[in-house]
Design a protein around this motif. Structure first.
Motif, PDB file in Angstrom:
ATOM      1  N   GLU A 190       0.827  -1.206   0.000  1.00 44.05           N
ATOM      2  CA  GLU A 190       0.000   0.000   0.000  1.00 44.05           C
ATOM      3  C   GLU A 190       0.861   1.254   0.000  1.00 44.05           C
ATOM      4  N   ARG A 191       0.568   2.160  -0.934  1.00 42.22           N
ATOM      5  CA  ARG A 191       1.327   3.404  -1.046  1.00 42.22           C
ATOM      6  C   ARG A 191       0.372   4.545  -1.373  1.00 42.22           C
ATOM      7  N   VAL A 192       0.952   5.743  -1.421  1.00 43.50           N
ATOM      8  CA  VAL A 192       0.154   6.888  -1.837  1.00 43.50           C
ATOM      9  C   VAL A 192       0.475   7.273  -3.272  1.00 43.50           C
ATOM     10  N   ALA A 193       1.169   6.418  -3.993  1.00 40.77           N
ATOM     11  CA  ALA A 193       1.502   6.705  -5.392  1.00 40.77           C
ATOM     12  C   ALA A 193       0.224   6.950  -6.191  1.00 40.77           C
ATOM     13  N   ILE A 194       0.315   7.861  -7.141  1.00 39.90           N
ATOM     14  CA  ILE A 194      -0.827   8.173  -7.991  1.00 39.90           C
ATOM     15  C   ILE A 194      -1.189   6.950  -8.820  1.00 39.90           C
ATOM     16  N   TYR A 202       9.094   8.354   7.178  1.00 39.66           N
ATOM     17  CA  TYR A 202       8.696   9.706   7.560  1.00 39.66           C
ATOM     18  C   TYR A 202       7.890  10.366   6.439  1.00 39.66           C
ATOM     19  N   GLY A 203       8.316  10.181   5.179  1.00 42.80           N
ATOM     20  CA  GLY A 203       7.569  10.722   4.054  1.00 42.80           C
ATOM     21  C   GLY A 203       6.162  10.165   3.987  1.00 42.80           C
ATOM     22  N   ILE A 204       6.015   8.864   4.270  1.00 42.48           N
ATOM     23  CA  ILE A 204       4.689   8.239   4.278  1.00 42.48           C
ATOM     24  C   ILE A 204       3.832   8.852   5.376  1.00 42.48           C
TER      25      ILE A 204
END
Length: 360
Positions: free
Chosen positions: A274-278, A313-315
Motif C-alpha cells: 500500500e502506497r500513496v503513489a498516484i 517519515y515521508g509516508i
C-alpha cells in the motif's frame, strides 16, 4: 502540446463552485502591481491539485499563475504563500526550474487571503501513464527517462549553494528533523478526531521519534517533491523544466525530500504494498526506487544508509496531509469531491511505514 491537449485530460477548467475570488479586486491589483498587463482579463482554475487554490489568469495573451491558501481552517505553518515567495525570490536565479515570482501580498481584502503571483510556463504535468503526450510516449524507455529526469531535478536543487545564494536564511538546519516531527505531530493531533480512528498512525509517530537519524549537511528542501509537482517539456522526457508548490520550502536535511519522493513512487521491481503513489504510475515504466536512491547517492555523495527511516517519515507526513484534506471536506470547506476519499488508505500506508521501520 500542453497537458490540456492530452486526450481526456484537462490542465485548466472553469472555476469550481464556491472557489471564485473577487475577480474585480484581483484584476485591479494585478494591473496596478505588474507592469505591462494589457488586454482582456480572464480566469481558469488548475483543477488537479489537492490543496492551495491555483488559477491561470490571463490579460490578453499574457498568462500568470495566482496561488492562495485553501478556504477554511488551515493547519499551523501550512499553505504559506509568503514562504513560497521568499523561497522563489532566492531560487529562480540559481535553479532554473523555479518559476519567477512576480508579486506577493498579505492584504486579505483583495481575495480573502494572502496570495502569490508567479510566471506561467507551458508544458506537461504527468499524473499517470494516460497523461503522457503521444510524442513522448512514442520514445523508447520514456518512463525510465522521466524518472531519471525527476531525480536529477531534485539532485540539482540540493546542489544549489545555500550560502552563496543567501538561502541558508530560509530555515534552521540544527534540530531540523526533531522540529519537523513535532510540527507534523501537531498537525495530526489537530485533525485526527475527524472521521474513523487510525491507531497505527499514533504508533508510527512514536517509532519515528525513537529512531531519528543523524542528518547530512543541509540543503534547500522543496518538502513535497513528487512527479506531479514537476513539469516537463511537451516534447521530451529528459528534463524537468519547472517545479511547483514551494509553500513548505526550507533548509534542512536533504534526505527528507528523497524519502518523500520515494513514498510517492511505485516500485516495478518489488512487491507492491500500500502506497500513496498516484494510480497509473505503476504502468509508466519508471525506474525502481533502488535505482532512484543509487542515482542520488552517486551524484551527491550522500550516505543513504538510513533511507528507510526517511521514506517512512515521508509516508507519515503524506498520510497527515491526506487526513487534513479529508477533514477539510468533512467540515464542508471544499466542494472538491476527491477530498472525501483522501483518508481511505490511511491504515494501509501507515502499516507500510511501520514495516520500513522494522515492524509495528
Amino acid at each position: 502540446m500542453t497537458t490540456s491537449e492530452v486526450p481526456g485530460f484537462t490542465e485548466v477548467a472553469p472555476v469550481r463552485p464556491g472557489e471564485d475570488l473577487d475577480w474585480v479586486a484581483l484584476e485591479r491589483y494585478l494591473r496596478d502591481t505588474i507592469p505591462g498587463l494589457v488586454g482582456e482579463f480572464s480566469v481558469l482554475q488548475f483543477p488537479n491539485g489537492s490543496a492551495n487554490l491555483t488559477y491561470r489568469v490571463a490579460f490578453g495573451d499574457r498568462q500568470l499563475v495566482v496561488r492562495r491558501p485553501p478556504l477554511g481552517q488551515l493547519a499551523i505553518g501550512s499553505h504559506d504563500m509568503k514562504r513560497e515567495h521568499r523561497a522563489l525570490s532566492g531560487l529562480w536565479v540559481a535553479y532554473d526550474r523555479a518559476p519567477k515570482p512576480l508579486a506577493y501580498t498579505d492584504d486579505v481584502s483583495i481575495v480573502g487571503a494572502e496570495f502569490l503571483v508567479i510566471e506561467y510556463r507551458s508544458g506537461v504535468v504527468i499524473w499517470g501513464s494516460d497523461t503522457v503526450p503521444p510524442v513522448i510516449r512514442a520514445m523508447p524507455d520514456h518512463g525510465h527517462r522521466i524518472g531519471m529526469s525527476l531525480i536529477d531535478a531534485l539532485i540539482d536543487l540540493h546542489l544549489v549553494d545555500i550560502h552563496h545564494t543567501g538561502l541558508i536564511n530560509l530555515g534552521k538546519p540544527e534540530g531540523f528533523l526533531e522540529r519537523q516531527l513535532r510540527g507534523w505531530r501537531r498537525r495530526w493531533d489537530a485533525v485526527s478526531d475527524v472521521g474513523p480512528d487510525h491507531p497505527l498512525m499514533e504508533g508510527l509517530a512514536d517509532r519515528l521519534f525513537e529512531r531519528v537519524p543523524v542528518s547530512p549537511p543541509p540543503t534547500v528542501l522543496h518538502n513535497d517533491f513528487k512527479l506531479d509537482n514537476c513539469q516537463f517539456s511537451s516534447e521530451s522526457p529528459d528534463r524537468v523544466i519547472s517545479v511547483f508548490d514551494w509553500d513548505m520550502a526550507t533548509v534542512g536535511d536533504p534526505l527528507v525530500d528523497l524519502g518523500t519522493l520515494l513514498n510517492y513512487l511505485p516500485d516495478p521491481d518489488g512487491q507492491e504494498l500500500e502506497r500513496v503513489a498516484i494510480p497509473g504510475l505503476e504502468s509508466l515504466g519508471l525506474p525502481s526506487r533502488q535505482t532512484i536512491v543509487e542515482r542520488y547517492a552517486a551524484r551527491t555523495g550522500t550516505d543513504v544508509g538510513s533511507i528507510h527511516w526517511y521514506e517512512a517519515y515521508g509516508i507519515w507526513k503524506t498520510a497527515v496531509i491526506m487526513q487534513q484534506l479529508y477533514a477539510r471536506y468533512a467540515r464542508g470547506e471544499t466542494s472538491d469531491e476527491r477530498m472525501g476519499t483522501r483518508a481511505d488508505r490511511m491504515d494501509g500506508v501507515a502499516a507500510r511505514a511501520l514495516d520500513l521501520l522494522g515492524g509495528g
